[in-house]
Design a protein around this motif. Structure first.
Motif, PDB file in Angstrom:
ATOM      1  N   VAL A 122       1.236  -0.845  -0.262  1.00 60.76           N
ATOM      2  CA  VAL A 122      -0.197  -0.429   0.352  1.00 60.76           C
ATOM      3  C   VAL A 122       0.540   1.546   0.099  1.00 60.76           C
ATOM      4  O   VAL A 122       1.854   1.353   1.068  1.00 60.76           O
ATOM      5  N   ASN A 123       0.899   1.623  -0.895  1.00 61.25           N
ATOM      6  CA  ASN A 123       1.950   3.735  -1.058  1.00 61.25           C
ATOM      7  C   ASN A 123       0.860   4.459  -0.484  1.00 61.25           C
ATOM      8  O   ASN A 123       0.135   5.356  -1.065  1.00 61.25           O
ATOM      9  N   SER A 124       1.408   4.463   0.705  1.00 58.19           N
ATOM     10  CA  SER A 124       0.340   5.759   1.747  1.00 58.19           C
ATOM     11  C   SER A 124       0.535   6.912   1.296  1.00 58.19           C
ATOM     12  O   SER A 124      -0.972   8.060   1.391  1.00 58.19           O
ATOM     13  N   GLU A 125       1.435   7.638   0.348  1.00 56.61           N
ATOM     14  CA  GLU A 125       1.983   8.289  -0.437  1.00 56.61           C
ATOM     15  C   GLU A 125       0.200   9.242  -1.522  1.00 56.61           C
ATOM     16  O   GLU A 125       0.298  10.189  -1.358  1.00 56.61           O
ATOM     17  N   THR A 126       0.259   7.967  -1.707  1.00 63.58           N
ATOM     18  CA  THR A 126      -0.369   8.105  -2.625  1.00 63.58           C
ATOM     19  C   THR A 126      -2.305   7.776  -2.537  1.00 63.58           C
ATOM     20  O   THR A 126      -2.877   7.740  -3.080  1.00 63.58           O
ATOM     21  N   ALA A 127      -1.499   7.028  -1.717  1.00 66.23           N
ATOM     22  CA  ALA A 127      -3.389   6.414  -1.031  1.00 66.23           C
ATOM     23  C   ALA A 127      -4.278   7.533  -0.377  1.00 66.23           C
ATOM     24  O   ALA A 127      -4.887   7.199   0.508  1.00 66.23           O
ATOM     25  N   GLY A 128      -3.102   8.006   0.571  1.00 69.11           N
ATOM     26  CA  GLY A 128      -3.505   9.013   1.590  1.00 69.11           C
ATOM     27  C   GLY A 128      -3.975   8.134   3.287  1.00 69.11           C
ATOM     28  O   GLY A 128      -3.752   9.121   4.183  1.00 69.11           O
ATOM     29  N   PHE A 129      -3.482   7.018   2.662  1.00 67.33           N
ATOM     30  CA  PHE A 129      -3.817   6.378   4.695  1.00 67.33           C
ATOM     31  C   PHE A 129      -2.540   5.047   4.647  1.00 67.33           C
ATOM     32  O   PHE A 129      -2.305   4.565   3.236  1.00 67.33           O
ATOM     33  N   ASP A 130      -2.300   4.656   5.481  1.00 68.05           N
ATOM     34  CA  ASP A 130      -1.297   3.459   5.636  1.00 68.05           C
ATOM     35  C   ASP A 130      -1.361   2.317   5.960  1.00 68.05           C
ATOM     36  O   ASP A 130      -3.274   1.875   4.983  1.00 68.05           O
ATOM     37  N   ARG A 131      -1.146   1.366   5.712  1.00 73.29           N
ATOM     38  CA  ARG A 131      -1.202  -0.325   4.846  1.00 73.29           C
ATOM     39  C   ARG A 131      -2.042  -0.489   6.292  1.00 73.29           C
ATOM     40  O   ARG A 131      -3.322  -0.911   6.356  1.00 73.29           O
ATOM     41  N   ASP A 132      -2.123  -0.369   7.405  1.00 76.36           N
ATOM     42  CA  ASP A 132      -2.856  -0.669   8.276  1.00 76.36           C
ATOM     43  C   ASP A 132      -4.090  -0.028   8.851  1.00 76.36           C
ATOM     44  O   ASP A 132      -5.148  -1.453   9.238  1.00 76.36           O
ATOM     45  N   ALA A 133      -4.389   1.199   8.274  1.00 71.13           N
ATOM     46  CA  ALA A 133      -5.593   1.417   7.808  1.00 71.13           C
ATOM     47  C   ALA A 133      -6.442   1.280   6.729  1.00 71.13           C
ATOM     48  O   ALA A 133      -7.191   0.063   6.847  1.00 71.13           O
ATOM     49  N   PHE A 134      -5.835   0.571   5.721  1.00 65.70           N
ATOM     50  CA  PHE A 134      -6.486  -0.036   4.557  1.00 65.70           C
ATOM     51  C   PHE A 134      -6.700  -1.753   5.083  1.00 65.70           C
ATOM     52  O   PHE A 134      -7.950  -2.172   4.679  1.00 65.70           O
ATOM     53  N   MET A 135      -5.720  -2.112   5.987  1.00 64.99           N
ATOM     54  CA  MET A 135      -6.727  -3.324   6.763  1.00 64.99           C
ATOM     55  C   MET A 135      -7.929  -3.474   7.484  1.00 64.99           C
ATOM     56  O   MET A 135      -8.861  -4.158   7.382  1.00 64.99           O
ATOM     57  N   ALA A 136      -7.835  -2.106   8.069  1.00 62.71           N
ATOM     58  CA  ALA A 136      -9.358  -1.611   9.070  1.00 62.71           C
ATOM     59  C   ALA A 136     -10.569  -1.923   7.903  1.00 62.71           C
ATOM     60  O   ALA A 136     -11.397  -1.712   8.099  1.00 62.71           O
ATOM     61  N   LYS A 137      -9.974  -1.164   6.426  1.00 60.13           N
ATOM     62  CA  LYS A 137     -11.044  -0.455   5.592  1.00 60.13           C
ATOM     63  C   LYS A 137     -11.704  -2.023   5.112  1.00 60.13           C
ATOM     64  O   LYS A 137     -12.756  -1.987   5.416  1.00 60.13           O
ATOM     65  N   MET A 138     -10.461  -2.593   5.136  1.00 61.66           N
ATOM     66  CA  MET A 138     -11.595  -3.376   4.220  1.00 61.66           C
ATOM     67  C   MET A 138     -12.136  -4.670   5.299  1.00 61.66           C
ATOM     68  O   MET A 138     -12.935  -5.280   5.083  1.00 61.66           O
ATOM     69  N   LYS A 139     -11.677  -4.649   6.590  1.00 63.00           N
ATOM     70  CA  LYS A 139     -12.330  -5.721   7.273  1.00 63.00           C
ATOM     71  C   LYS A 139     -13.935  -4.961   7.672  1.00 63.00           C
ATOM     72  O   LYS A 139     -15.102  -5.504   8.189  1.00 63.00           O
TER      73      LYS A 139
END
Ligand SMILES: Cc1ncc(COP(=O)(O)O)c(C=O)c1O
Length: 386
Positions: free
Chosen positions: A300-317
């Protein structure tokens, strides 16, 4: 939310496998015995390995392989920081010092170009990890091992069915250890095996697997057996059970089909996610190989996504979808920082990958519709058109 939780991984267990486990339970013999022997024979045939030992886990296999090398305090074993903690833990448990080589940022496997610089007069073995089921570049690795007279114990926990330049892992080289943990490409509940071409090493590992006893229980309790045995060294209790092997016999038959479906799903991920600037997708090395696709990981490229890997995992949940974290860089865990002085910045590629990597759902019974749910959730999370 009406849709069921989609896990990151789920084993596929056939009715035949379940029947075999039940048969085993009814047979009167549930620990190591005829089914384990048969499973070892089947593994030898599948892997193309002359010696195979079935075990309680891959961790047990890595431990036995290193113990059998009779390492001395101060001896060094070289591995990668981007792995499961067991890879480093067993080096410490076998009495040696883990020495790390950073990973290639494209393949996430040990960067062989950096390997020779890590070899010292105390180096005894190299433990490459075939990350996610993608083979390490083994030709230059074995050339260095030969030049410096080092043993190679391949951590092939992810890699049953993987091929390197047309050859299946387990059929060549020194010693390989495979895992049958439930999220791996085939499972025995928990379990693993060692393949080796070194008969002497195999004999030592067989003793270490079961108390250092010169005969196993099946040989002693049978009609012709004698209850006497000798203890020739202090060993462990790492023997696979027949209950596990009952499952393994059927999983192994299904393995190539499992890998085929995993590959289809991985290719669909590659196609669908291509060009998403929020992600970095897996890249293939130039050498010929068959990837076993134990994991499909993205960064997860946090600079382009605007959030990091851990936030991505939480959002997937929040979208009712499970993901996995394989792996944070092991040298930054407290034990390794405190005992070996590792610190942030030592292995920058592994650290950057470890901070941004995530495993997307991938398992043989996953349907195209399941995967489309993942695509929709990710489009929503990254604010893209589905
Ligand atoms: C790279 C690696 N090595 C070793 C192991 C240990 O395998 P097991 O769980 O069978 O002990 C794992 C398990 O996840 C792994 O991923």
């Amino acid at each position: 939310m009406s849709e069921e939780f989609l896990p990151f991984s789920r084993p596929s267990i056939s009715p035949e496998a379940i029947a075999e486990v039940v048969e085993c339970l009814k047979s009167g013999w549930i620990t190591t015995g005829p089914r384990t022997k048969r499973f070892e024979e089947d593994l030898k045939a599948y892997l193309g390995a002359p010696q195979v030992l079935a075990l309680t886990s891959a961790t047990a296999g890595l431990h036995l392989a290193l113990l059998a090398l009779e390492l001395k305090p101060g001896d060094e074993v070289i591995t990668t920081p981007l792995t499961f903690a067991a890879t480093l833990n067993v080096i410490v448990l076998a009495g040696a010092k883990p020495v790390l080589v950073d990973v290639d940022p494209r393949t996430f496997n040990m960067d062989i170009a950096r390997l020779e610089a890590a070899i010292t007069p105390r180096t005894r073995a190299i433990m490459p990890v075939h990350f996610a089921g993608l083979p390490v570049d083994l030709d230059p690795l074995y050339a260095l091992a030969q030049k410096h007279k080092l043993r190679v114990v391949e951590d092939a926990a992810h890699a049953i069915g993987t091929e390197y330049k047309g050859k299946r892992l387990g059929s060549f080289g020194d010693t390989q250890v495979f895992s049958f943990h439930p999220n791996k490409n085939m499972t025995t509940g928990e379990g693993g095996c060692i393949a080796t071409r070194d008969a002497e090493l195999a004999a030592r590992m067989a003793l270490l697997r079961f108390h250092g006893m010169d005969r196993e229980a099946w040989d002693r309790f049978g009609k012709k057996g004698s209850q006497h045995y000798e203890i020739v060294l202090p060993g462990f209790k790492y023997n696979m059970l027949d209950m596990q092997a009952a499952l393994g016999l059927h999983q192994l038959k299904a393995l190539d089909g499992f890998i085929q479906r995993r590959t289809e799903l991985a290719m669909r991920y590659q196609k669908h996610l291509a060009g998403w600037k929020e992600l970095t997708l897996p890249q293939a090395p130039a050498y010929a190989h068959r990837h076993a696709w134990h994991l499909y990981t993205v960064l997860v490229n946090s600079e382009t996504a605007g959030f990091d890997r851990d936030a991505f995992m939480a959002k997937m949940k929040e979208h009712n979808i499970g993901t996995g974290l394989h792996y944070r860089a092991v040298h930054l865990y407290p034990y390794y920082r405190e005992h070996y002085g590792f610190k942030s910045g030592d292995f920058p590629h592994a650290e950057r990958i470890g901070d941004s990597i995530v495993s997307l759902p991938l398992f043989p019974a996953m349907t195209d519709a399941d995967q489309e749910r993942v695509f929709r959730a990710m489009a929503d999370i990254f604010g893209r058109q589905a």
